[in-house]
Design an enzyme around this catalytic site. Structure first.
Site, PDB file in Angstrom:
ATOM      1  N   LYS A 106      -2.507  -3.251  10.299  1.00  0.00           N
ATOM      2  CA  LYS A 106      -2.757  -2.164   9.238  1.00  0.00           C
ATOM      3  C   LYS A 106      -4.248  -2.305   9.055  1.00  0.00           C
ATOM      4  CE  LYS A 106      -2.745  -1.957   4.444  1.00  0.00           C
ATOM      5  NZ  LYS A 106      -2.563  -2.796   3.021  1.00  0.00           N
ATOM      6  N   ALA A 193      -0.073   0.000  -2.375  1.00  0.00           N
ATOM      7  CA  ALA A 193      -1.099  -0.342  -3.500  1.00  0.00           C
ATOM      8  C   ALA A 193      -0.596   0.364  -4.794  1.00  0.00           C
ATOM      9  CB  ALA A 193      -2.508   0.046  -3.221  1.00  0.00           C
ATOM     10  N   ASN A 215       2.340  -6.480  -2.699  1.00  0.00           N
ATOM     11  CA  ASN A 215       2.183  -7.837  -2.689  1.00  0.00           C
ATOM     12  C   ASN A 215       2.037  -8.275  -4.227  1.00  0.00           C
ATOM     13  OD1 ASN A 215      -0.389 -10.090  -1.344  1.00  0.00           O
ATOM     14  ND2 ASN A 215       1.588 -10.696  -2.195  1.00  0.00           N
TER      15      ASN A 215
END
Length: 264
Positions: A106, A193, A215
């Site tokens: 990534k 995100a 995350n």
């Protein structure tokens, strides 16, 4: 494989995954919590910040690979913390050595420390070098359809536009741009995100995204393991809703029970 199973599979760089949820490995209180949340999420692809997480660089320290082993998960090294193409390229070349020739990576090249917004000129430069070097590049980018197409044309295997700023939890701020990227792309499009809670993940999938990477939304929750389960269910529900096809939005009422043929 049934048509329904095929529709629910995610294919990236020729490999098939059952889960459309990708998760990060940072920000947990310890490695045990990382393991439990990862298992609860059902994710098969786990991102690892090579500059921040030990996966063998320091043999004397605990390794993330002890709790998320490559035999069970696809490890996705990323370039978090890189602010130019050169650093990002070097970081992923190091990751390839540490992971015995691993190709799936990534790429993220950040513009500044305050917004963590992608630096697109540097991202495009790094992507071109990495693809030519044989990497399968999943790329974090702005939600600009033109630049997303440029990355796809370079040869990136997945496009990963931000929904909002990294770690902000603001959710999907520009669904229209995401829809444009999804419509034009021939490679998987995954939101990367900005997801804050399960409904954000479901909305991304209902728009037609192929998956979601997160995350902070899990690791930063009061109960990360429970939130990981919630995200798993949200991804599945959003995908099912997308495949089912929602009713059109209208400015008039439509009765649930038809008027035709009523008794009186």
């Amino acid at each position: 494989m049934t048509d329904n199973q095929q529709a629910n599979n995610l294919i990236i760089a020729g490999k098939t995954y059952r889960s459309r949820l990708l998760v990060g490995s940072g920000k947990y209180k310890d490695l045990d919590e990382t393991r439990r949340a990862t298992e609860a999420s059902g994710a098969e692809i786990i991102t690892v910040a090579i500059r921040r997480v030990n996966i063998g660089q320091d043999p004397s320290a605990p390794s993330l690979l002890d709790v998320v082993p490559p035999s069970k998960y696809t490890i996705l090294p990323n370039t978090a913390g890189c602010y130019n193409a050169e650093d990002a390229i070097y970081t992923l070349q190091l990751a390839r050595e540490l992971l015995n020739g691993h190709k799936l990576v990534k790429l993220e090249v950040l513009g500044d420390e305050k917004t963590l917004f992608p630096n697109m000129p540097e991202t495009l430069k790094a992507a071109e070098v990495l693809v030519k070097d044989g990497f399968d590049v999943m790329v974090y980018c702005s939600d600009d359809p033109i630049q997303a197409k440029m990355l796809e044309d370079i040869g990136c295997c997945a496009i990963m536009p931000l929904a909002s700023l990294i770690g902000s939890g603001m959710g999907i701020l520009n669904p229209w741009n995401l829809s444009l990227i999804i419509e034009q792309s021939k490679v998987p499009v995954l939101v990367d995100a900005g997801v804050g809670t399960a409904s954000d993940a479901a909305i991304a999938m209902e728009l037609g995204c192929d998956g979601v990477l997160m995350n902070t939304a899990i690791a930063g929750a009061k109960d990360p393991v429970r939130m990981a389960r919630a995200m798993k269910l949200a991804i599945e529900a959003g995908r099912e809703a997308f495949l089912a096809g929602r009713i059109p939005r209208k400015f008039v009422a439509s009765p649930s029970s038809p008027m035709a043929g009523r008794v009186a």
